[in-house]
Each structure stands twice: as C-alpha cells, then as structure tokens.
Write a protein that holds these residues in place. Structure first.
Motif, PDB file in Angstrom:
ATOM      1  N   ILE A 161       0.851  -1.204   0.000  1.00  0.00           N
ATOM      2  CA  ILE A 161       0.000   0.000   0.000  1.00  0.00           C
ATOM      3  C   ILE A 161       0.885   1.253   0.000  1.00  0.00           C
ATOM      4  O   ILE A 161       0.598   2.216  -0.710  1.00  0.00           O
ATOM      5  CB  ILE A 161      -0.990  -0.026   1.194  1.00  0.00           C
ATOM      6  CG1 ILE A 161      -1.973  -1.185   1.020  1.00  0.00           C
ATOM      7  CG2 ILE A 161      -1.755   1.295   1.308  1.00  0.00           C
ATOM      8  CD1 ILE A 161      -2.848  -1.477   2.215  1.00  0.00           C
TER       9      ILE A 161
ATOM     10  N   TYR B  92       2.202   1.743  -3.487  1.00  0.00           N
ATOM     11  CA  TYR B  92       1.142   2.184  -4.408  1.00  0.00           C
ATOM     12  C   TYR B  92       0.837   3.676  -4.192  1.00  0.00           C
ATOM     13  O   TYR B  92       0.679   4.424  -5.155  1.00  0.00           O
ATOM     14  CB  TYR B  92      -0.112   1.337  -4.174  1.00  0.00           C
ATOM     15  CG  TYR B  92      -1.014   1.217  -5.391  1.00  0.00           C
ATOM     16  CD1 TYR B  92      -0.507   0.821  -6.622  1.00  0.00           C
ATOM     17  CD2 TYR B  92      -2.370   1.477  -5.295  1.00  0.00           C
ATOM     18  CE1 TYR B  92      -1.336   0.703  -7.727  1.00  0.00           C
ATOM     19  CE2 TYR B  92      -3.204   1.352  -6.398  1.00  0.00           C
ATOM     20  CZ  TYR B  92      -2.679   0.969  -7.607  1.00  0.00           C
ATOM     21  OH  TYR B  92      -3.492   0.859  -8.703  1.00  0.00           O
ATOM     22  N   ALA B  93       0.773   4.089  -2.920  1.00  0.00           N
ATOM     23  CA  ALA B  93       0.505   5.506  -2.605  1.00  0.00           C
ATOM     24  C   ALA B  93       1.678   6.372  -3.074  1.00  0.00           C
ATOM     25  O   ALA B  93       1.477   7.481  -3.586  1.00  0.00           O
ATOM     26  CB  ALA B  93       0.278   5.672  -1.105  1.00  0.00           C
TER      27      ALA B  93
ATOM     28  N   LYS C 254       3.603   5.783  -5.585  1.00  0.00           N
ATOM     29  CA  LYS C 254       3.491   5.868  -7.042  1.00  0.00           C
ATOM     30  C   LYS C 254       2.580   7.042  -7.429  1.00  0.00           C
ATOM     31  O   LYS C 254       2.863   7.795  -8.352  1.00  0.00           O
ATOM     32  CB  LYS C 254       2.898   4.549  -7.563  1.00  0.00           C
ATOM     33  CG  LYS C 254       3.550   4.020  -8.807  1.00  0.00           C
ATOM     34  CD  LYS C 254       2.949   2.691  -9.215  1.00  0.00           C
ATOM     35  CE  LYS C 254       1.704   2.897 -10.027  1.00  0.00           C
ATOM     36  NZ  LYS C 254       1.127   1.669 -10.577  1.00  0.00           N
ATOM     37  N   PHE C 255       1.488   7.192  -6.688  1.00  0.00           N
ATOM     38  CA  PHE C 255       0.551   8.291  -6.978  1.00  0.00           C
ATOM     39  C   PHE C 255       1.113   9.639  -6.545  1.00  0.00           C
ATOM     40  O   PHE C 255       0.765  10.661  -7.117  1.00  0.00           O
ATOM     41  CB  PHE C 255      -0.822   8.025  -6.339  1.00  0.00           C
ATOM     42  CG  PHE C 255      -1.526   6.865  -6.978  1.00  0.00           C
ATOM     43  CD1 PHE C 255      -1.619   6.779  -8.369  1.00  0.00           C
ATOM     44  CD2 PHE C 255      -2.079   5.859  -6.221  1.00  0.00           C
ATOM     45  CE1 PHE C 255      -2.242   5.702  -8.976  1.00  0.00           C
ATOM     46  CE2 PHE C 255      -2.699   4.781  -6.820  1.00  0.00           C
ATOM     47  CZ  PHE C 255      -2.783   4.706  -8.199  1.00  0.00           C
TER      48      PHE C 255
ATOM     49  N   SER D  63      -8.527  -4.936  -0.571  1.00  0.00           N
ATOM     50  CA  SER D  63      -8.812  -3.590  -1.100  1.00  0.00           C
ATOM     51  C   SER D  63      -7.736  -3.177  -2.097  1.00  0.00           C
ATOM     52  O   SER D  63      -8.037  -2.638  -3.167  1.00  0.00           O
ATOM     53  CB  SER D  63      -8.837  -2.561   0.030  1.00  0.00           C
ATOM     54  OG  SER D  63      -9.877  -2.814   0.890  1.00  0.00           O
ATOM     55  N   TYR D  64      -6.485  -3.452  -1.737  1.00  0.00           N
ATOM     56  CA  TYR D  64      -5.351  -3.106  -2.607  1.00  0.00           C
ATOM     57  C   TYR D  64      -5.423  -3.883  -3.927  1.00  0.00           C
ATOM     58  O   TYR D  64      -5.323  -3.291  -5.006  1.00  0.00           O
ATOM     59  CB  TYR D  64      -4.041  -3.388  -1.870  1.00  0.00           C
ATOM     60  CG  TYR D  64      -2.835  -3.421  -2.768  1.00  0.00           C
ATOM     61  CD1 TYR D  64      -2.228  -2.243  -3.209  1.00  0.00           C
ATOM     62  CD2 TYR D  64      -2.292  -4.638  -3.204  1.00  0.00           C
ATOM     63  CE1 TYR D  64      -1.135  -2.269  -4.043  1.00  0.00           C
ATOM     64  CE2 TYR D  64      -1.200  -4.673  -4.037  1.00  0.00           C
ATOM     65  CZ  TYR D  64      -0.623  -3.493  -4.457  1.00  0.00           C
ATOM     66  OH  TYR D  64       0.456  -3.527  -5.299  1.00  0.00           O
TER      67      TYR D  64
ATOM     68  N   LEU E  95      -7.964  -2.835  -6.379  1.00  0.00           N
ATOM     69  CA  LEU E  95      -7.602  -1.599  -7.083  1.00  0.00           C
ATOM     70  C   LEU E  95      -6.592  -1.863  -8.188  1.00  0.00           C
ATOM     71  O   LEU E  95      -6.613  -1.237  -9.236  1.00  0.00           O
ATOM     72  CB  LEU E  95      -6.994  -0.581  -6.105  1.00  0.00           C
ATOM     73  CG  LEU E  95      -7.926   0.072  -5.101  1.00  0.00           C
ATOM     74  CD1 LEU E  95      -7.130   0.865  -4.087  1.00  0.00           C
ATOM     75  CD2 LEU E  95      -8.919   0.983  -5.795  1.00  0.00           C
TER      76      LEU E  95
ATOM     77  N   THR F 229      -6.743  -2.953 -13.663  1.00  0.00           N
ATOM     78  CA  THR F 229      -5.868  -2.274 -14.618  1.00  0.00           C
ATOM     79  C   THR F 229      -5.134  -3.259 -15.518  1.00  0.00           C
ATOM     80  O   THR F 229      -4.564  -2.872 -16.512  1.00  0.00           O
ATOM     81  CB  THR F 229      -4.816  -1.428 -13.889  1.00  0.00           C
ATOM     82  OG1 THR F 229      -4.013  -2.302 -13.113  1.00  0.00           O
ATOM     83  CG2 THR F 229      -5.466  -0.389 -13.014  1.00  0.00           C
TER      84      THR F 229
END
Lengths: 229, 90
Positions: A29, A32-33, A35-36, A219-220, A223, A227
């Motif tokens: 997580i 991933y965060a 990356k954003f 949840s991860y 998401l 994609t």
C-alpha cells in the motif's frame, strides 16, 4: 522483571507469519501511494505512503524482535584465548531497539493516517503528536497496555472517520471494507490489551490483526487488478 | 460537496471531457464541460499541449482539441489514483 513474551507457546512462529503478512501488505500500500505521489505530487499521497511505510517497518521490527526472543542463538566471540558468550547482550539490545522501534513506528504510522483522515493541519499537530507518541512508546516498557490503549485510540478514530466518510458516500463499498479492516485491527489491540486475563487473547488478537490486513490486501488487490485487463 | 479542485482534478476533468466526446472537442465545449473560465482553460490547455497530452487541429473554420496517446495513458493513471483516493478515503 519485565515480561518479554506474551504469546502462548503454541502461537510462537504463527505471530511472526501474521506480522510478515502485515509487513508485506503495508509495504504494498505504501508503494502504491508513493506511485501516486510521484504522479501527482499531492502531499496527501506522500504522507499516506509514509504512514504505511512506518506501519510496515514497525511490523518488520517486531519480526526481528520475535526471532531474537523465540529463537535465541549462541554467539561466541573469541578474543585471544577467551571465548565470550554475547547472546545475552544481543538479546537485550534487540529487545530494547526492536520493541521501541516497533512501538514508535506503529504509532507514527497510525497518527499519520489519523491526521490525513481528520483533514487537520499536519504542522500544527506534529510536535504534540510526536511528544505523545514518544511518551506512549518509550515509557510503556513496564506498562505494555499504554501502547495498546494509544493504538486502540488512534484506530478507533480512524474507523470513526472512515464510517463518517462512508455515510457521506454510501455507494462506496471499498470505503466500508477499509473501515472494517481497521476495525479488525482495533479489536486486535483490545485483545492485546487484555492478555493479563487470558494469554490466549494474544492469539485471538493476532487472528483479528490477520483478518484486518487480509481485508486491506483485498482492497489493494481490487484496485490493482482491473488495470491488468 | 464544495471541495476546491486541485490542479490534477482540473486536468483530469479536462481530459475526461475530451474522451467522453469521442476524443475530440471544441475549446468552448471543453470550457463548459470542465467547468472552467476562459482564462483558466487557456492556462491549462497550454500546459496540456506543451506536455503533448492534447493536440490542436483546425477543421474548416473550427478548432478542435484531440486527446493524444500520452493523454489517454495519463487519464488511465489518473483514474487509478482517484479509485485509490476513494477506497482509502483520502
């Protein structure tokens, strides 16, 4: 004398597996965060990533500590003709560093998520939070429950903020899943808090923690997977 | 909710508006669809064109804005980010 091991003997190793799972989930997580954050340069992603990284490193510290406490090994240093057993020194050192690092990182991680969800100004609360986190982490060696009460308090607020968010967006099912995940981790803290009643509550708490992190991982994954279509 | 849009939100809204119109839109339509003033539209449009996410074409008397491959990739990443934001309540 300080009690180091709270887990029942049959649970040795299982808690390390649960902690390893928590470590990997939090790390995924955090990545991933991050990356954003690199994509948008919005600070909330950076702080969210750092918060989960702190949780991941907190779990890692506990894993390292578990290995030292559960599986002690003998280290002998040879200085000239002398053989010195330094296992005791290592164990104490790992206990102090590992436990303190675990507590500080976990509390910083949860405080970060709390501040982000409460939408409050980070700078104005940082000093106060740092003070209370260090107080709760470093001075709870003899009173382990102070750490778990602080954890439960942060998690309780996090669950409350998620629930409030969910009531504003009732169609957002992913939000309720994350809220439930943190609720499970909150229940885990309550179990850890009451192990003085029955030591098996440590294992039950571990189970709740595992369920919470499985829900976070779900949840991860939900998401990430669409994609790849 | 009257939350102020970030720069990313505005750029995302602009690209979504172009894509929803089949990848091609007139600047005036984009202004209304993305809920922007003329000044803001030009500011963000200049940025999108300079970053090669949107290109301008002249078709007869009208000017059209076209979303490029780079814009589509950006939009896909933007949507993933929004999903993450919604899922984790950020």
């Amino acid at each position: 004398m300080i009690r180091i091991v709270y887990a029942p003997q049959w649970f040795y190793g299982i808690d390390t597996i649960i902690e390893s799972f928590s470590f990997l989930t939090a790390l995924l997580i955090a990545y991933y965060a991050y990356k954003f954050y690199k994509f948008s340069f919005e600070r909330k992603y950076k702080y969210f990533s750092l918060s989960f990284l702190a949780l991941a490193l907190g779990s890692l510290a506990k894993i390292a500590m578990n290995f030292t406490v559960y599986y002690p090994y003998i280290i002998k240093e040879q200085i000239g003709a002398l053989n010195i057993d330094i296992t005791g020194i290592n164990k104490a050192m790992f206990y102090v560093i590992g436990f303190d690092a675990h507590r500080i990182l976990m509390l910083f991680g949860l405080a970060g998520i709390y501040i982000l969800l409460s939408k409050s100004k980070l700078k104005s609360q940082l000093i106060l939070f740092t003070y209370f986190i260090l107080l709760a982490a470093l001075f709870s060696n003899n009173s382990y429950f102070i750490f778990y009460i602080t954890m439960a308090l942060f998690l309780g607020y996090i669950v409350f903020f998620y629930y409030k968010n969910y009531t504003l967006n009732p169609k957002n099912n992913k939000l309720i899943l994350v809220a439930l995940a943190f609720f499970m981790i909150f229940i885990a803290q309550l179990c850890f808090l009451t192990i003085f009643c029955w030591e098996h509550l440590y294992a039950i708490g571990g189970f709740f923690q595992l369920v919470g992190y499985i829900m976070l991982l779900y949840s991860y994954v939900s998401l990430v997977l669409p994609t790849r279509k | 909710m009257n939350m102020r849009r970030t720069k990313m939100d505005i750029i995302g809204d602009m690209l979504i508006s172009i894509q929803n119109k089949g990848g091609k839109i007139k600047p005036t339509h984009l202004m209304y669809k993305a809920n922007l003033s003329h000044k803001l539209l030009n500011t963000y449009l200049d940025e999108l064109v300079s970053k090669e996410m949107v290109s301008e074409i002249q078709k007869g008397p009208s000017k059209y804005l076209i979303i490029t491959e780079k814009g589509v990739v950006f939009l896909s990443e933007f949507r993933k980010m929004k999903e993450f934001q919604d899922a984790f309540g950020l």
